[in-house]
Design a protein around this motif. Structure first.
Motif, PDB file in Angstrom:
ATOM      1  N   ILE A  59     -12.491  14.606   2.156  1.00 56.39           N
ATOM      2  CA  ILE A  59     -11.252  15.277   2.542  1.00 56.39           C
ATOM      3  C   ILE A  59     -10.830  16.277   1.476  1.00 56.39           C
ATOM      4  N   PRO A  60     -10.475  17.518   1.873  1.00 51.40           N
ATOM      5  CA  PRO A  60     -10.035  18.513   0.890  1.00 51.40           C
ATOM      6  C   PRO A  60      -8.607  18.227   0.427  1.00 51.40           C
ATOM      7  N   CYS A  61      -8.325  18.552  -0.817  1.00 49.74           N
ATOM      8  CA  CYS A  61      -6.996  18.358  -1.388  1.00 49.74           C
ATOM      9  C   CYS A  61      -6.484  19.710  -1.861  1.00 49.74           C
ATOM     10  N   VAL A  62      -5.344  20.161  -1.311  1.00 53.84           N
ATOM     11  CA  VAL A  62      -4.822  21.484  -1.648  1.00 53.84           C
ATOM     12  C   VAL A  62      -4.263  21.522  -3.068  1.00 53.84           C
ATOM     13  N   VAL A  63      -3.899  20.375  -3.609  1.00 52.79           N
ATOM     14  CA  VAL A  63      -3.361  20.337  -4.968  1.00 52.79           C
ATOM     15  C   VAL A  63      -4.481  20.421  -6.003  1.00 52.79           C
ATOM     16  N   CYS A  64      -5.506  19.590  -5.823  1.00 49.58           N
ATOM     17  CA  CYS A  64      -6.639  19.583  -6.762  1.00 49.58           C
ATOM     18  C   CYS A  64      -7.604  20.745  -6.516  1.00 49.58           C
ATOM     19  N   GLU A  65      -7.498  21.357  -5.330  1.00 49.87           N
ATOM     20  CA  GLU A  65      -8.386  22.442  -4.919  1.00 49.87           C
ATOM     21  C   GLU A  65      -9.849  22.007  -4.953  1.00 49.87           C
ATOM     22  N   THR A  66     -10.079  20.785  -4.509  1.00 50.01           N
ATOM     23  CA  THR A  66     -11.436  20.244  -4.421  1.00 50.01           C
ATOM     24  C   THR A  66     -11.457  19.211  -3.300  1.00 50.01           C
ATOM     25  N   ASN A  67     -12.624  18.652  -3.038  1.00 54.42           N
ATOM     26  CA  ASN A  67     -12.743  17.618  -2.013  1.00 54.42           C
ATOM     27  C   ASN A  67     -12.777  16.237  -2.661  1.00 54.42           C
ATOM     28  N   HIS A  68     -12.065  15.300  -2.049  1.00 54.21           N
ATOM     29  CA  HIS A  68     -12.089  13.918  -2.509  1.00 54.21           C
ATOM     30  C   HIS A  68     -13.028  13.102  -1.623  1.00 54.21           C
ATOM     31  N   LEU A  69     -13.793  12.223  -2.242  1.00 57.09           N
ATOM     32  CA  LEU A  69     -14.648  11.304  -1.509  1.00 57.09           C
ATOM     33  C   LEU A  69     -14.015   9.921  -1.607  1.00 57.09           C
ATOM     34  N   ILE A  70     -13.532   9.409  -0.476  1.00 56.27           N
ATOM     35  CA  ILE A  70     -12.780   8.152  -0.451  1.00 56.27           C
ATOM     36  C   ILE A  70     -13.552   7.133   0.383  1.00 56.27           C
ATOM     37  N   PHE A  71     -13.857   5.989  -0.210  1.00 55.64           N
ATOM     38  CA  PHE A  71     -14.546   4.925   0.516  1.00 55.64           C
ATOM     39  C   PHE A  71     -13.519   4.068   1.266  1.00 55.64           C
ATOM     40  N   LEU A  72     -13.801   3.819   2.547  1.00 54.55           N
ATOM     41  CA  LEU A  72     -12.893   3.056   3.408  1.00 54.55           C
ATOM     42  C   LEU A  72     -13.613   1.843   3.970  1.00 54.55           C
ATOM     43  N   ASP A  73     -13.023   0.685   3.777  1.00 49.81           N
ATOM     44  CA  ASP A  73     -13.568  -0.532   4.383  1.00 49.81           C
ATOM     45  C   ASP A  73     -13.230  -0.537   5.868  1.00 49.81           C
ATOM     46  N   SER A  74     -14.142  -0.996   6.699  1.00 43.35           N
ATOM     47  CA  SER A  74     -13.920  -0.991   8.148  1.00 43.35           C
ATOM     48  C   SER A  74     -12.719  -1.839   8.553  1.00 43.35           C
ATOM     49  N   ASN A  75     -12.356  -2.829   7.736  1.00 50.69           N
ATOM     50  CA  ASN A  75     -11.217  -3.684   8.060  1.00 50.69           C
ATOM     51  C   ASN A  75      -9.901  -2.912   8.044  1.00 50.69           C
ATOM     52  N   LEU A  76      -9.860  -1.806   7.307  1.00 46.31           N
ATOM     53  CA  LEU A  76      -8.643  -1.012   7.239  1.00 46.31           C
ATOM     54  C   LEU A  76      -8.264  -0.439   8.598  1.00 46.31           C
ATOM     55  N   PHE A  77      -9.279  -0.189   9.449  1.00 49.36           N
ATOM     56  CA  PHE A  77      -9.013   0.380  10.758  1.00 49.36           C
ATOM     57  C   PHE A  77      -8.383  -0.644  11.703  1.00 49.36           C
ATOM     58  N   ARG A  78      -8.614  -1.922  11.445  1.00 50.27           N
ATOM     59  CA  ARG A  78      -8.170  -2.959  12.378  1.00 50.27           C
ATOM     60  C   ARG A  78      -6.964  -3.749  11.891  1.00 50.27           C
ATOM     61  N   GLN A  79      -6.536  -3.521  10.674  1.00 50.25           N
ATOM     62  CA  GLN A  79      -5.432  -4.307  10.148  1.00 50.25           C
ATOM     63  C   GLN A  79      -4.122  -3.963  10.865  1.00 50.25           C
ATOM     64  N   PRO A  80      -3.208  -4.941  10.995  1.00 51.77           N
ATOM     65  CA  PRO A  80      -1.947  -4.696  11.699  1.00 51.77           C
ATOM     66  C   PRO A  80      -1.032  -3.725  10.974  1.00 51.77           C
ATOM     67  N   LYS A  81      -1.120  -3.668   9.649  1.00 50.88           N
ATOM     68  CA  LYS A  81      -0.272  -2.760   8.889  1.00 50.88           C
ATOM     69  C   LYS A  81      -1.015  -1.454   8.600  1.00 50.88           C
ATOM     70  N   VAL A  82      -0.230  -0.381   8.443  1.00 46.02           N
ATOM     71  CA  VAL A  82      -0.800   0.931   8.154  1.00 46.02           C
ATOM     72  C   VAL A  82      -1.036   1.074   6.651  1.00 46.02           C
ATOM     73  N   SER A  83      -2.192   1.595   6.273  1.00 43.85           N
ATOM     74  CA  SER A  83      -2.488   1.886   4.875  1.00 43.85           C
ATOM     75  C   SER A  83      -2.433   3.398   4.669  1.00 43.85           C
ATOM     76  N   LYS A  84      -1.921   3.798   3.516  1.00 43.25           N
ATOM     77  CA  LYS A  84      -1.836   5.218   3.204  1.00 43.25           C
ATOM     78  C   LYS A  84      -3.039   5.656   2.378  1.00 43.25           C
ATOM     79  N   ILE A  85      -3.457   6.895   2.585  1.00 41.20           N
ATOM     80  CA  ILE A  85      -4.562   7.483   1.846  1.00 41.20           C
ATOM     81  C   ILE A  85      -3.976   8.469   0.840  1.00 41.20           C
ATOM     82  N   TYR A  86      -4.347   8.309  -0.435  1.00 41.31           N
ATOM     83  CA  TYR A  86      -3.783   9.125  -1.487  1.00 41.31           C
ATOM     84  C   TYR A  86      -4.852   9.912  -2.238  1.00 41.31           C
ATOM     85  N   CYS A  87      -4.427  11.030  -2.829  1.00 43.73           N
ATOM     86  CA  CYS A  87      -5.234  11.729  -3.824  1.00 43.73           C
ATOM     87  C   CYS A  87      -5.156  10.894  -5.085  1.00 43.73           C
TER      88      CYS A  87
END
Length: 211
Positions: A59-87
């Motif tokens: 994902i590109p970041c307009v502040v850092c002016e570069t792309n971030h590579l973020i690893f996501l566990d598949s469980n995050l997609f199914r959890q009842p609560k929302v998780s935020k993605i940060y730079c």
């Protein structure tokens, strides 16, 4: 039992400043990278499989002016609560991950709070003094997000900031030193500029010395 293979990512767009929901199929991700495109046409990133039950978000970041590579566990997609993605460098909020219903509920609740705040501060139930209420609400929404991360303050040291809604701007003021910070709310370009910021610092009011 029916198991859904569709997951949801909600990402802030660096061009228009709005949040876009992306429904992605885990089966499709396992076969090839899935490009994430905003409704305005801006490419927001790409997600691909990275080993068993793990995905890689590019994902590109307009502040850092570069792309971030973020690893996501598949469980995050199914959890009842929302998780935020940060730079991870600036702590800028980039989006959400979770169940579709949970993400929609979170966004709706937040917009309702911001709309209520805007109506209360504007003091006009019909919104006649606001030229573009949608952009204004998005501006207030972003200011609220920055404030949640502790990024709204005055350089005099005060963090108790007042907010006033004007015709085409939002004014932040410090009751301690009377400093002011005017944030434009004229158009989507103003919203995009604010979306790239993580700190809103008010400068103290300069007083001329009298002899």
């Amino acid at each position: 039992m029916v198991i859904s293979a569709v997951s949801t990512l909600a990402l802030y767009c660096p061009r228009c400043g709005k949040i876009e929901l992306h429904n992605v199929s885990r089966f499709a991700i396992n076969n090839a990278a899935c490009q994430l495109v905003c409704s305005c046409g801006q490419v927001q990133g790409a997600i691909s499989s990275s080993g068993r039950r793990q995905y890689l978000l590019d994902i590109p970041c307009v502040v850092c002016e570069t792309n971030h590579l973020i690893f996501l566990d598949s469980n995050l997609f199914r959890q009842p609560k929302v998780s935020k993605i940060y730079c991870d460098q600036t702590n800028l909020e980039l989006g959400f991950i979770g169940k579709t219903e949970a993400i929609i509920a979170t966004i709706a609740k937040h917009k309702q709070e911001v709309a209520s705040l805007a109506s209360e501060m504007a003091g006009q139930s019909d919104g006649s003094g606001i030229e573009n209420s949608q952009i204004l609400l998005e501006i207030l929404n972003k200011i609220h997000d920055i404030a949640e991360q502790g990024g709204v303050y005055c350089s005099c040291g005060n963090t108790d900031v007042d907010v006033d809604v004007l015709v085409d701007a939002v004014e932040l003021s410090c009751p301690q030193c009377e400093g002011r910070l005017l944030i434009s709310a004229k158009d989507e370009q103003a919203l995009a500029r604010l979306s790239a910021m993580e700190v809103l610092e008010i400068a103290p009011l300069r007083r001329t010395s009298r002899k």
